[in-house]
Design a protein around this motif. Structure first.
Motif, PDB file in Angstrom:
ATOM      1  N   CYS A 101       8.489  44.539  26.558  1.00  0.00           N
ATOM      2  CA  CYS A 101       8.956  43.625  27.558  1.00  0.00           C
ATOM      3  C   CYS A 101       9.609  42.521  27.057  1.00  0.00           C
ATOM      4  N   GLU A 102      10.978  42.492  27.242  1.00  0.00           N
ATOM      5  CA  GLU A 102      11.606  41.166  26.877  1.00  0.00           C
ATOM      6  C   GLU A 102      11.149  40.132  27.497  1.00  0.00           C
ATOM      7  N   PRO A 103      11.618  38.965  27.427  1.00  0.00           N
ATOM      8  CA  PRO A 103      11.250  37.600  28.136  1.00  0.00           C
ATOM      9  C   PRO A 103      11.414  37.830  29.737  1.00  0.00           C
ATOM     10  N   LEU A 104      10.339  37.498  30.504  1.00  0.00           N
ATOM     11  CA  LEU A 104      10.630  37.616  31.902  1.00  0.00           C
ATOM     12  C   LEU A 104      11.265  36.541  32.455  1.00  0.00           C
ATOM     13  N   ARG A 105      12.127  36.713  33.489  1.00  0.00           N
ATOM     14  CA  ARG A 105      12.704  35.667  34.137  1.00  0.00           C
ATOM     15  C   ARG A 105      12.785  35.640  35.555  1.00  0.00           C
ATOM     16  N   ILE A 106      13.325  34.756  36.712  1.00  0.00           N
ATOM     17  CA  ILE A 106      13.269  34.738  38.148  1.00  0.00           C
ATOM     18  C   ILE A 106      14.795  35.000  38.483  1.00  0.00           C
ATOM     19  N   ASN A 107      14.786  35.713  39.405  1.00  0.00           N
ATOM     20  CA  ASN A 107      15.970  35.876  40.160  1.00  0.00           C
ATOM     21  C   ASN A 107      15.755  36.037  41.744  1.00  0.00           C
ATOM     22  N   GLY A 108      16.137  34.758  42.199  1.00  0.00           N
ATOM     23  CA  GLY A 108      15.632  34.623  43.793  1.00  0.00           C
ATOM     24  C   GLY A 108      14.046  35.136  44.147  1.00  0.00           C
ATOM     25  N   ASP A 109      13.612  36.045  44.721  1.00  0.00           N
ATOM     26  CA  ASP A 109      12.571  36.008  45.243  1.00  0.00           C
ATOM     27  C   ASP A 109      11.855  37.112  44.497  1.00  0.00           C
TER      28      ASP A 109
END
Length: 307
Positions: free
Chosen positions: A202-210
């Motif tokens: 898993c590469e770094p998680l990130r947020i996109n909208g909801d």
């Protein structure tokens, strides 16, 4: 060094603060030292803690408990206990340049969750929005019928994915570092339950909208919530300095009254072997405090002078 305390409580989470309320009301001389890293403070809203319809944030719950302890003289001091040692019948706690002595020590130092790969500021934002969650017992209800990923493998990851499966049919178990390290029986159970399995890393998680996005070798995948199942670090090192016995993962071994294997040293909450739940930690805090009062009474007569 300040005058010897009856009890020094290390940690001001739910367990430590519950004990502080009890012990202060027993008219014992206590102090509470806290480094400011309670896991409870990270909870945006807990909805399964009895007595709070609609839920309560971890920070508000802790502040209410601090205020209640303070009503009886249980004031929390910010500080980090770096070392514990024995000096005759007393424990000596090293807090910066200060040395505090106490007849009894109650450790309520908790644990630290191992985080997935994610930037600190994104971690905190995702946690506040419920996109990143650490306790399916506490908040699995909130992801009912949602798309959920569990980052983990082996028994820990497999068990968490299966636990979440009772809330939603869309659960994916993603290995954190590479190929899954699952035994055949674990794979069979996951397949039977309809849990999908993806290899990492898993590469770094990130947020996109909801959604919270998990980059994997199979592509970038969005989920409504991600649960890390990566274990935790038990904050039991102070007890280990004194020779206390622990489990393989570092939890302190205690008896039914929260006594460790070192006389005069007690432990309550997540640092002790048990269930990582606020209500359980508070119960252990109450048990520990009552035991401490009774154990002290066996060595000296506790009489309140009435004028």
């Amino acid at each position: 060094m300040i005058a010897p305390l009856d009890c020094l409580i290390i940690g001001a989470g739910p367990a430590g603060l519950t004990a502080a309320i009890y012990l202060a009301r027993f008219h014992l001389k206590i102090a509470i030292v806290d480094a400011g890293h309670s896991r409870a403070a990270m909870i945006p809203c807990t909805r399964n803690h009895a007595g709070y319809p609609g839920g309560i944030s971890g920070k508000e719950l802790l502040q209410r408990m601090r205020d209640q302890a303070a009503e009886f003289g249980g004031i929390v001091t910010h500080g980090l206990v770096e070392k514990l040692e024995k000096d005759g019948d007393l424990f000596i706690a090293h807090i910066g340049e200060e040395r505090w002595s106490a007849r009894i020590i109650l450790l309520a130092t908790g644990v630290v969750n191992n985080r997935p790969p994610i930037a600190p500021e994104i971690h905190d934002a995702a946690l506040a929005r419920g996109l990143l969650r650490y306790c399916p017992i506490c908040d699995g209800y909130e992801v009912t019928d949602r798309r959920v990923a569990v980052i983990g493998t082996q028994a820990h990851g497999s068990n968490e994915a299966l636990f979440l499966r009772m809330f939603t049919a869309d659960v994916t178990l993603i290995a954190p570092d590479g190929d899954h390290a699952l035994v055949e029986a674990e794979r069979e159970k996951l397949e039977e339950a309809g849990v999908k399995m993806l290899d990492g890393p898993c590469e770094p998680l990130r947020i996109n909208g909801d959604e919270i996005l998990v980059p994997t070798p199979q592509g970038l995948i969005g989920y409504n919530a991600v649960y890390p199942a990566l274990g935790s670090v038990i904050r039991s090192e102070l007890a280990m300095m004194l020779g206390a016995e622990g489990t393989e993962d570092g939890c302190l071994i205690v008896d039914n009254h929260q006594r460790t294997t070192v006389a005069g040293l007690y432990a309550a909450g997540d640092v002790a072997k048990g269930l990582d739940q606020i209500s359980h930690a508070m119960g252990e805090g109450g048990v520990a405090a009552t035991t401490i009062r009774n154990d002290i009474a066996e060595t000296c007569l506790l009489l309140r002078r009435v004028k």
